[in-house]
Every structure is written in structure tokens, then in C-alpha cells.
Design a protein around this motif. Structure first.
Motif, PDB file in Angstrom:
ATOM      1  N   TYR A 149      81.371  30.789  22.102  1.00 58.20           N
ATOM      2  CA  TYR A 149      82.178  29.831  22.830  1.00 58.20           C
ATOM      3  C   TYR A 149      82.781  28.850  21.837  1.00 58.20           C
ATOM      4  CZ  TYR A 149      77.790  27.300  22.167  1.00 58.20           C
ATOM      5  OH  TYR A 149      76.669  26.731  21.618  1.00 58.20           O
ATOM      6  N   GLU A 150      83.868  28.208  22.245  1.00 58.94           N
ATOM      7  CA  GLU A 150      84.489  27.178  21.426  1.00 58.94           C
ATOM      8  C   GLU A 150      84.060  25.814  21.948  1.00 58.94           C
ATOM      9  OE1 GLU A 150      86.308  27.500  18.681  1.00 58.94           O
ATOM     10  OE2 GLU A 150      85.987  29.668  18.761  1.00 58.94           O
ATOM     11  N   TRP A 151      83.638  24.946  21.031  1.00 63.40           N
ATOM     12  CA  TRP A 151      83.131  23.647  21.451  1.00 63.40           C
ATOM     13  C   TRP A 151      83.256  22.650  20.317  1.00 63.40           C
ATOM     14  CZ3 TRP A 151      78.241  21.141  20.136  1.00 63.40           C
ATOM     15  CH2 TRP A 151      78.016  19.963  20.854  1.00 63.40           C
ATOM     16  N   ASP A 152      83.730  21.446  20.649  1.00 62.79           N
ATOM     17  CA  ASP A 152      83.824  20.359  19.690  1.00 62.79           C
ATOM     18  C   ASP A 152      83.151  19.147  20.305  1.00 62.79           C
ATOM     19  OD1 ASP A 152      84.586  18.157  18.074  1.00 62.79           O
ATOM     20  OD2 ASP A 152      86.418  19.180  17.445  1.00 62.79           O
ATOM     21  N   ARG A 167      83.021  16.159  19.594  1.00 67.85           N
ATOM     22  CA  ARG A 167      83.715  14.879  19.534  1.00 67.85           C
ATOM     23  C   ARG A 167      84.479  14.552  20.806  1.00 67.85           C
ATOM     24  NH1 ARG A 167      86.849  15.982  14.020  1.00 67.85           N
ATOM     25  NH2 ARG A 167      87.048  17.972  15.138  1.00 67.85           N
ATOM     26  N   TRP A 168      84.803  15.561  21.611  1.00 67.61           N
ATOM     27  CA  TRP A 168      85.549  15.261  22.835  1.00 67.61           C
ATOM     28  C   TRP A 168      85.242  16.183  24.008  1.00 67.61           C
ATOM     29  CZ3 TRP A 168      89.084  18.964  24.654  1.00 67.61           C
ATOM     30  CH2 TRP A 168      89.397  19.995  23.759  1.00 67.61           C
ATOM     31  N   MET A 169      84.387  17.203  23.793  1.00 67.18           N
ATOM     32  CA  MET A 169      84.051  18.138  24.863  1.00 67.18           C
ATOM     33  C   MET A 169      82.609  17.948  25.317  1.00 67.18           C
ATOM     34  SD  MET A 169      85.811  21.561  23.203  1.00 67.18           S
ATOM     35  CE  MET A 169      85.426  22.629  24.593  1.00 67.18           C
ATOM     36  N   GLU A 170      82.344  18.252  26.576  1.00 65.65           N
ATOM     37  CA  GLU A 170      80.969  18.275  27.064  1.00 65.65           C
ATOM     38  C   GLU A 170      80.258  19.532  26.546  1.00 65.65           C
ATOM     39  OE1 GLU A 170      79.536  15.784  28.803  1.00 65.65           O
ATOM     40  OE2 GLU A 170      81.436  14.743  28.487  1.00 65.65           O
ATOM     41  N   TYR A 171      78.942  19.463  26.469  1.00 65.45           N
ATOM     42  CA  TYR A 171      78.186  20.613  25.959  1.00 65.45           C
ATOM     43  C   TYR A 171      78.283  21.769  26.948  1.00 65.45           C
ATOM     44  CZ  TYR A 171      74.527  23.033  23.364  1.00 65.45           C
ATOM     45  OH  TYR A 171      73.830  23.937  22.595  1.00 65.45           O
ATOM     46  N   PRO A 172      78.612  22.987  26.477  1.00 65.03           N
ATOM     47  CA  PRO A 172      78.813  24.126  27.388  1.00 65.03           C
ATOM     48  C   PRO A 172      77.548  24.462  28.169  1.00 65.03           C
ATOM     49  CG  PRO A 172      79.647  24.619  25.189  1.00 65.03           C
ATOM     50  CD  PRO A 172      78.869  23.354  25.077  1.00 65.03           C
ATOM     51  N   PRO A 173      77.646  24.649  29.466  1.00 65.38           N
ATOM     52  CA  PRO A 173      76.462  24.986  30.267  1.00 65.38           C
ATOM     53  C   PRO A 173      75.772  26.261  29.796  1.00 65.38           C
ATOM     54  CG  PRO A 173      78.300  24.351  31.687  1.00 65.38           C
ATOM     55  CD  PRO A 173      78.857  24.466  30.304  1.00 65.38           C
ATOM     56  N   GLN A 174      76.556  27.245  29.352  1.00 64.11           N
ATOM     57  CA  GLN A 174      75.958  28.511  28.930  1.00 64.11           C
ATOM     58  C   GLN A 174      75.143  28.376  27.652  1.00 64.11           C
ATOM     59  OE1 GLN A 174      79.195  27.776  28.990  1.00 64.11           O
ATOM     60  NE2 GLN A 174      80.399  28.878  27.457  1.00 64.11           N
ATOM     61  N   ALA A 175      75.348  27.275  26.930  1.00 65.38           N
ATOM     62  CA  ALA A 175      74.613  27.094  25.672  1.00 65.38           C
ATOM     63  C   ALA A 175      73.243  26.463  25.889  1.00 65.38           C
ATOM     64  CB  ALA A 175      75.437  26.232  24.717  1.00 65.38           C
ATOM     65  N   ARG A 176      73.015  25.875  27.046  1.00 67.41           N
ATOM     66  CA  ARG A 176      71.779  25.132  27.269  1.00 67.41           C
ATOM     67  C   ARG A 176      70.544  26.018  27.315  1.00 67.41           C
ATOM     68  NH1 ARG A 176      72.856  19.913  28.363  1.00 67.41           N
ATOM     69  NH2 ARG A 176      75.004  19.390  28.921  1.00 67.41           N
ATOM     70  N   SER A 177      70.701  27.262  27.657  1.00 64.14           N
ATOM     71  CA  SER A 177      69.551  28.172  27.755  1.00 64.14           C
ATOM     72  C   SER A 177      69.344  29.009  26.492  1.00 64.14           C
ATOM     73  CB  SER A 177      69.729  29.104  28.955  1.00 64.14           C
ATOM     74  OG  SER A 177      70.922  29.880  28.820  1.00 64.14           O
ATOM     75  N   LEU A 178      70.209  28.834  25.517  1.00 65.32           N
ATOM     76  CA  LEU A 178      70.087  29.614  24.291  1.00 65.32           C
ATOM     77  C   LEU A 178      68.932  29.116  23.436  1.00 65.32           C
ATOM     78  CD1 LEU A 178      73.852  29.922  23.227  1.00 65.32           C
ATOM     79  CD2 LEU A 178      72.431  31.658  24.345  1.00 65.32           C
ATOM     80  N   LYS A 179      68.295  30.048  22.735  1.00 69.50           N
ATOM     81  CA  LYS A 179      67.209  29.720  21.815  1.00 69.50           C
ATOM     82  C   LYS A 179      67.426  30.423  20.491  1.00 69.50           C
ATOM     83  CE  LYS A 179      63.709  28.959  25.388  1.00 69.50           C
ATOM     84  NZ  LYS A 179      62.357  29.345  25.903  1.00 69.50           N
ATOM     85  N   HIS A 180      67.113  29.727  19.437  1.00 73.61           N
ATOM     86  CA  HIS A 180      67.237  30.303  18.101  1.00 73.61           C
ATOM     87  C   HIS A 180      66.108  31.322  17.894  1.00 73.61           C
ATOM     88  CE1 HIS A 180      67.736  30.684  13.805  1.00 73.61           C
ATOM     89  NE2 HIS A 180      68.709  29.786  13.802  1.00 73.61           N
ATOM     90  N   PRO A 181      66.432  32.566  17.541  1.00 82.28           N
ATOM     91  CA  PRO A 181      65.386  33.592  17.394  1.00 82.28           C
ATOM     92  C   PRO A 181      64.453  33.330  16.220  1.00 82.28           C
ATOM     93  CG  PRO A 181      67.503  34.432  16.645  1.00 82.28           C
ATOM     94  CD  PRO A 181      67.783  33.110  17.286  1.00 82.28           C
TER      95      PRO A 181
END
Length: 490
Positions: free
Chosen positions: A361-364, A366-380
Motif C-alpha cells: 500500500y502507499e502511505w505517507d 505526514r498527511w495520511m491516516e494509517y491504513p486499516p489493512q496494515a493494523r493486523s500485519l506482523k513482522h515475521p
């Protein structure tokens, strides 16, 4: 005539004599934690329980004597009332005739600074940084409008020094006060750090007009005139060195006695947003970057191999701030992935080649809200001990800290947040124990007094607000919500 055992008599009076004590237990019991939001206290269920020697050492720092906490043989009471502890001390129940350090911390750590705040100061520009001095007698706040104010806490928070910064670019990015409280350094989005002697009698400190602001140049002669910015700067404990993190992906160590740059480390592959010394020795340095990595640097062997002592992976986005526990082993990091993580450097790896490939996903920030789909991601390859969630890290490099050793045994973590609040987490259970709501805009920095239950928050609304424990023994008064006035590009 009949007799009641000393333990039974202390137990019987433990919870019946102190409304203040009961309120504090309700606020701070990690098994039944609460959240201060919208003027109400709501139970918050812990989302993780740390099973590690860190948890044991934290409990030992702030646990009451076993003779005071024992209810039945083999069973101990988690939160012993202050009244019970005082009665036990008077009866010399511990056999020492006094409170131990951990006894004192157990009492003090339950009195969270959650009372409706008073305003210390209001400025027309954003507050970016704010910190108590090591002994709590001074408080430093830096604003976007070139002002750095030093308040004398012991004299009713009067302005002891008003510093007008020199050669400011964009904002004051960081300040640091030397341990002896004689010197203050401040940084901006330039390779120049300024140092000011704050011991003079003059209140107004205008750069090179009323007082000298000495220049510490971190740029090299062969950098081709490339201008970079300093995001983070810290004094060493002995006051002889500074460490700085910069936008040119490097760490700088400046020798103040020799008045020259002592070391430059090409540390990361993106901005180095935060650096700090690991402990009083000054040998170890922690760094965090927009490359999502935390790194540990051992200066005793760096010149031989030119590499970090180790890397720590687990964040999915850039690191905004680090705070060391001061023991050369543990630290916490705040990140743009909306989490704080706790680290043990003994789990670090020699490389950071594990690419989780999570960014679809594209995300910055500085001016964007945190993407909902990223909240459940975990670093392996997450190497952290624990993760704390609930606050928001957007628009700016929001800071987080361990609570003080003296009064809490570092049993809490606290942080500013983009949603205008301050969050306090129990470091062992992971539960949110307080949410302090007053400001209208982002709370970028906050600081807990090293000895007393006082917390000061600084916000982009220009307010410096002081939170304290409710001295009346009553629950905090409801706070009136203020409407947020955020710009999309704040």
C-alpha cells in the motif's frame, strides 16, 4: 480478652481507612486497569502478558516486602494498601523498621498523575520538545517559533531563561540539558548544534546579542556543502560528549572537551530520527531510523569492524523515538506503525536481511491516516519482547518513555499521541492504565517528574499542561472535550 495476630490486624485496616488509596488502586491495578477518557474510568483488558526476566526485575523494583504482601502461606497480595504498609512499618513487620526502596516505589507508583491539568504556559506556536531535568528542578520546552523556555519548577514554574534560538530551520527539533544543568544544546534542521550556558542571571538569552550561543558544527570538510538536519541530540551522562542522529542517515558523536567531531557513523539507509546512550558508560549507542530498524553500536569495537553490534527487527514502519532503561540492556521504541516495542539487546542479530514484504500500500504518515489493512500485519522476524498499542503516531516524531525509576520502578511506559492525548501503559501486562485528554492538537512530547506524580505534556496547540495526582483523594473531574482543529497537512 482475646488477641488478633499482627498480620490479621493489619489486613483488617488495610482497605477501610483510605479513599485516596482505594482510588489509586483502581487506577493502577494491572489486573483491572482503567482508562482516563471522556471523564470516565473504563476497564481495559491487558492484551499481552510479558513472560520474561524483564517482568520479574520490574516487579522486584516496585514490589512490597513479602511479609507485608503475604495473605496466606504461598499466596501474595499484588497491590498492598498504603495504610497496611504504614501499619506494618510502625509494627516493624518487615524486621527492618523502615520502608525499603521497593516498598516506597510500590506506594508511589499507584498514584498516577491523572488529575485535570493546569496550564503552565501558552505559546502561539507549536511545542515540539519538553523535558524535566534529572533532578526535576527545571523544565525545558522548545517551540517552533524559535523560543526555548526553561522553567524553575521549585519557584512556581517561573521562566528562568527564555532562549531565542539562532539559525533556526523549520523548528527546534531537539534539546538536551547536561546532567549538571549548566548547559543546554539545541538542534534544528541544519548540521549546526548550538550550546548555551544557562547559569547566567539574565532571563532573556538572545543568540549572540545578550548571550553567546556557541556553534558546534557536525558537517565534515569534504561533504561538498551538503546540508542535513539534526533530528535528535543527547548529552552523555558525564557531559563530555553529544550524540546526534541526522537526515543524512548518520550518527554523530561530538567531543565537547576537544571541541571537535569525534565520530561519524554511516548508520542506516534512511533518516536517523532518534539516538541515545544506553547507559552511563557511554560505550553503547541505540539508534532508530526510517528504515524500520533499531541498531546497537558499541564504540569499543566499532573502529575495528565499522559495523553495528547488532540489529533489532520488528517494526513495520519508521522509528520515531527511543528511550533507554538505563541498564545497557533494555529500551523502548515508538514507531509510525502505531506501536511501541520493548527490546532486549541480547536478542539482536548480526544482520537485517529478513524482508517481510509487507508493504502493498502507499502511505505517507505526514498527511495520511494509517491504513486499516496494515493494523493486523506482523513482522515475521519480530525480535521484540512486547508490543503496546492504542496511541497514534502521525504527522511528527512522537516520543515515548519509561516512567521514573525513583517513584515507579519504571513499571509504566508513557507516550504522546496524534489524537491529542497522553497514554500510559503497564510495561508488564501491556494494559492501558491511563489516557489523559486535554489538548486540541498532537501531543509530541511529555515528561514525568523524576520524584513526584507530576506529568507535563506539550502540544502543537502551544500549551504546556501539568497533570498531577488528585490530592483530594477523589476521582479526577471530567474534562471538557475541545474540538480538534487539525489541518490535513499539520
Amino acid at each position: 480478652m482475646y488477641f488478633i495476630s499482627r498480620e490479621a490486624s493489619i489486613n483488617s485496616m488495610g482497605y477501610s481507612m483510605s479513599r485516596l488509596n482505594i482510588d489509586s488502586e483502581q487506577l493502577c491495578d494491572s489486573d483491572n486497569t482503567t482508562s482516563e477518557a471522556d471523564g470516565s474510568l473504563r476497564p481495559q483488558k491487558p492484551f499481552n502478558s510479558l513472560d520474561h526476566e524483564f517482568a520479574q526485575s520490574t516487579k522486584l523494583k516496585s514490589a512490597p516486602h513479602e511479609h507485608l504482601s503475604q495473605v496466606l502461606p504461598g499466596k501474595r497480595e499484588r497491590n498492598v494498601s498504603t495504610v497496611k504498609m504504614l501499619a506494618g512499618r510502625e509494627g516493624n513487620y518487615s524486621g527492618r523498621g523502615r520502608f525499603s526502596t521497593s516498598d516506597c516505589r510500590h506506594v508511589l507508583s499507584r498514584y498516577l498523575p491523572v488529575n485535570a491539568p493546569s496550564v503552565v504556559d501558552q505559546m502561539p506556536t507549536r511545542a515540539y520538545v519538553s523535558q524535566f531535568s534529572a533532578d526535576g528542578s527545571l523544565f525545558v520546552a522548545g517551540f517552533q517559533g524559535s523560543n526555548i523556555r526553561i522553567y524553575n519548577v521549585d519557584k512556581g514554574w517561573e521562566v528562568q531563561k527564555n532562549i531565542l534560538a539562532k539559525s533556526l530551520r523549520w523548528t527546534i527539533t531537539d534539546t538536551s540539558l547536561s546532567a549538571d544543568q549548566r548547559y543546554l544544546v539545541y538542534a534544528s534542521m541544519s548540521p549546526i548544534v548550538h550550546i548555551v550556558n544557562i547559569g547566567s542571571a539574565a532571563t532573556e538569552s538572545l543568540a549572540n546579542i545578550t548571550e553567546i550561543h556557541d556553534v558546534l558544527d557536525l558537517s565534515a570538510d569534504d561533504d561538498g556543502g551538503y546540508s542535513f538536519g539534526i533530528f535528535s541530540v543527547k548529552f552523555s551522562t558525564d557531559g563530555r560528549e553529544l550524540v546526534a542522529g541526522s537526515s543524512d542517515e548518520a550518527i554523530y558523536v561530538y567531543d565537547l572537551e576537544a571541541n571537535k567531531l569525534a565520530l561519524r557513523i554511516s548508520a542506516h539507509t534512511s533518516d536517523v530520527n532518534t539516538v541515545c546512550f544506553a547507559d552511563e558508560s557511554g560505550h553503547l549507542i541505540y539508534s532508530g531510523s526510517d528504515d524500520n530498524l533499531c541498531k546497537v553500536w558499541d564504540r569499543r569495537c566499532f573502529k575495528a569492524n565499522g559495523k553495528p553490534a547488532g540489529n533489532l527487527m520488528g517494526h513495520l514502519e519508521g522509528i520515531t523515538f527511543l528511550d533507554s532503561r538505563g541498564d545497557g540492556r533494555y529500551f523502548i521504541s515508538n514507531s509510525k506503525d502505531q506501536t511501541i516495542k520493548l527490546w532486549d539487546i541480547r536478542k539482536m542479530s548480526s544482520n537485517a536481511n529478513c524482508n517481510p514484504g509487507f508493504r502493498n500500500y502507499e502511505w505517507d504518515y505526514r498527511w495520511m491516516e494509517y491504513p486499516p489493512q496494515a493494523r493486523s500485519l506482523k513482522h515475521p522476524c519480530d525480535q521484540s519482547l512486547a508490543t503496546y498499542k492504542g496511541h497514534q503516531v502521525l504527522r511528527t516524531l512522537i516520543r515515548c518513555y519509561f516512567s521514573p525509576v525513583y517513584s515507579t520502578g519504571q513499571k509504566y511506559i508513557y507516550t504522546g499521541s496524534h489524537d491529542s492525548c497522553v497514554y500510559v501503559y503497564d510495561v508488564v501486562s501491556g494494559a492501558q492504565v491511563a489516557r489523559l485528554e486535554y489538548h486540541r492538537l498532537t501531543v509530541r512530547d511529555c515528561s514525568w517528574h523524576p520524584q513526584y506524580p507530576i506529568l507535563v505534556s506539550s502540544s502543537w496547540d502551544g500549551d504546556i499542561a501539568k497533570w498531577e495526582f488528585p490530592g483530594t483523594g477523589e476521582a479526577p473531574a471530567p474534562l471538557i472535550k475541545k474540538k480538534n482543529r487539525r489541518s490535513q497537512y499539520d
